[in-house]
Design a protein around this motif. Structure first.
Motif, short mmCIF file in Angstrom:
data_model
loop_
_atom_site.label_atom_id
_atom_site.label_comp_id
_atom_site.label_asym_id
_atom_site.label_seq_id
_atom_site.Cartn_x
_atom_site.Cartn_y
_atom_site.Cartn_z
N TYR A 4 14.05 4.73 2.31
CA TYR A 4 12.63 4.93 1.78
C TYR A 4 12.50 6.20 0.83
O TYR A 4 13.11 7.04 1.03
N TYR A 5 11.54 5.99 -0.11
CA TYR A 5 10.98 6.68 -0.94
C TYR A 5 9.61 6.95 -1.07
O TYR A 5 8.77 5.79 -0.68
N ILE A 6 9.02 7.85 -1.53
CA ILE A 6 7.50 8.06 -1.65
C ILE A 6 7.29 8.36 -3.15
O ILE A 6 7.84 8.99 -3.68
N GLU A 7 6.26 7.85 -3.81
CA GLU A 7 5.87 8.16 -5.21
C GLU A 7 5.19 9.46 -5.29
O GLU A 7 4.29 9.80 -4.25
N THR A 8 5.45 10.40 -5.92
CA THR A 8 5.23 11.80 -5.86
C THR A 8 3.76 11.96 -6.61
O THR A 8 2.87 12.75 -6.44
N ASN A 9 3.42 10.86 -7.33
CA ASN A 9 2.08 10.76 -8.05
C ASN A 9 1.19 9.54 -7.20
O ASN A 9 1.56 8.62 -7.15
N PRO A 10 -0.02 10.16 -6.82
CA PRO A 10 -0.81 9.26 -6.10
C PRO A 10 -1.46 8.38 -7.05
O PRO A 10 -1.65 8.37 -8.12
N GLN A 20 10.73 0.92 -0.23
CA GLN A 20 12.12 0.61 -0.03
C GLN A 20 12.95 0.78 -1.29
O GLN A 20 12.49 0.72 -2.22
N SER A 21 14.24 1.26 -0.99
CA SER A 21 15.04 1.70 -2.28
C SER A 21 15.29 0.30 -3.43
O SER A 21 15.35 0.55 -4.39
N GLU A 22 15.24 -0.90 -2.70
CA GLU A 22 15.47 -1.99 -3.40
C GLU A 22 14.24 -2.75 -4.31
O GLU A 22 14.30 -3.59 -4.84
N CYS A 23 13.11 -2.07 -4.10
CA CYS A 23 12.05 -2.59 -4.36
C CYS A 23 11.79 -2.50 -5.97
O CYS A 23 12.37 -1.44 -6.62
N ILE A 24 11.49 -3.79 -6.73
CA ILE A 24 11.31 -3.45 -8.17
C ILE A 24 10.21 -2.87 -8.81
O ILE A 24 10.25 -2.52 -9.97
N LYS A 25 9.35 -2.37 -7.98
CA LYS A 25 8.38 -1.56 -8.24
C LYS A 25 8.49 0.17 -7.98
O LYS A 25 7.70 0.82 -8.18
N ILE A 26 9.44 0.26 -7.56
CA ILE A 26 9.89 1.90 -7.19
C ILE A 26 9.86 2.49 -8.43
O ILE A 26 10.66 2.23 -9.70
N LYS A 50 3.70 13.50 7.75
CA LYS A 50 4.16 14.79 7.81
C LYS A 50 3.86 15.75 6.69
O LYS A 50 3.57 17.00 6.76
N THR A 51 4.16 15.06 5.49
CA THR A 51 3.93 16.04 4.35
C THR A 51 2.76 15.39 3.48
O THR A 51 2.27 16.34 2.82
N TYR A 52 2.43 14.41 3.36
CA TYR A 52 1.50 13.82 2.40
C TYR A 52 0.41 12.89 3.62
O TYR A 52 0.75 12.26 4.19
N GLN A 53 -0.89 13.50 3.41
CA GLN A 53 -2.04 13.01 3.99
C GLN A 53 -2.26 11.48 3.91
O GLN A 53 -2.50 10.71 4.86
N LYS A 54 -2.32 11.09 2.58
CA LYS A 54 -2.76 9.94 2.45
C LYS A 54 -1.71 9.17 1.80
O LYS A 54 -0.98 9.25 0.69
N VAL A 55 -1.06 8.11 2.65
CA VAL A 55 0.10 7.33 2.29
C VAL A 55 -0.38 5.72 2.57
O VAL A 55 -1.29 5.56 3.43
N ASN A 56 0.37 5.01 1.98
CA ASN A 56 0.36 3.36 2.08
C ASN A 56 1.96 2.82 1.86
O ASN A 56 2.32 3.30 0.86
N GLY A 57 1.97 1.75 2.28
CA GLY A 57 3.09 1.12 2.13
C GLY A 57 2.95 0.20 0.70
O GLY A 57 1.91 -0.35 0.67
N CYS A 58 4.01 -0.01 -0.06
CA CYS A 58 4.07 -0.70 -1.18
C CYS A 58 3.65 -2.06 -0.98
O CYS A 58 4.07 -2.88 0.05
N PRO A 59 2.47 -2.79 -1.61
CA PRO A 59 2.04 -4.19 -1.33
C PRO A 59 3.46 -5.24 -1.48
O PRO A 59 3.40 -6.13 -0.93
N LEU A 60 4.45 -4.86 -2.31
CA LEU A 60 5.31 -5.72 -2.69
C LEU A 60 6.32 -5.76 -1.69
O LEU A 60 6.76 -6.61 -0.90
#
Length: 70
Positions: A4-10, A20-26, A50-60
């Protein structure tokens, strides 16, 4: 287990998307951060909060962990 990865730009709502690493929108490697290996998106989001207050799962790639409300 999946990677799993997180986008650093909100997004415009201030939330950072988790992918997920296989996501075409990563985003490219300069705009993401490795979170770790997890059995579920819920575990990945819990760790990310624990690091980012506002997170969401990728809709794809993480539709089961994606919240549509802001």
């Amino acid at each position: 287990m999946k990677l799993y990865y997180i986008e650093t730009n909100p997004e415009s709502n201030g939330k950072h998307l988790v992918h997920q690493s296989e996501c075409i929108k990563i985003p490219n490697f300069l705009s993401r951060r490795f979170i770790g290996y997890f059995n579920s998106c819920n575990e990945a989001l819990k760790e990310t909060k624990k690091t980012y207050q506002k997170v969401n799962g990728c809709p794809l790639c993480l539709s089961s962990c994606h919240e549509t409300k802001d």
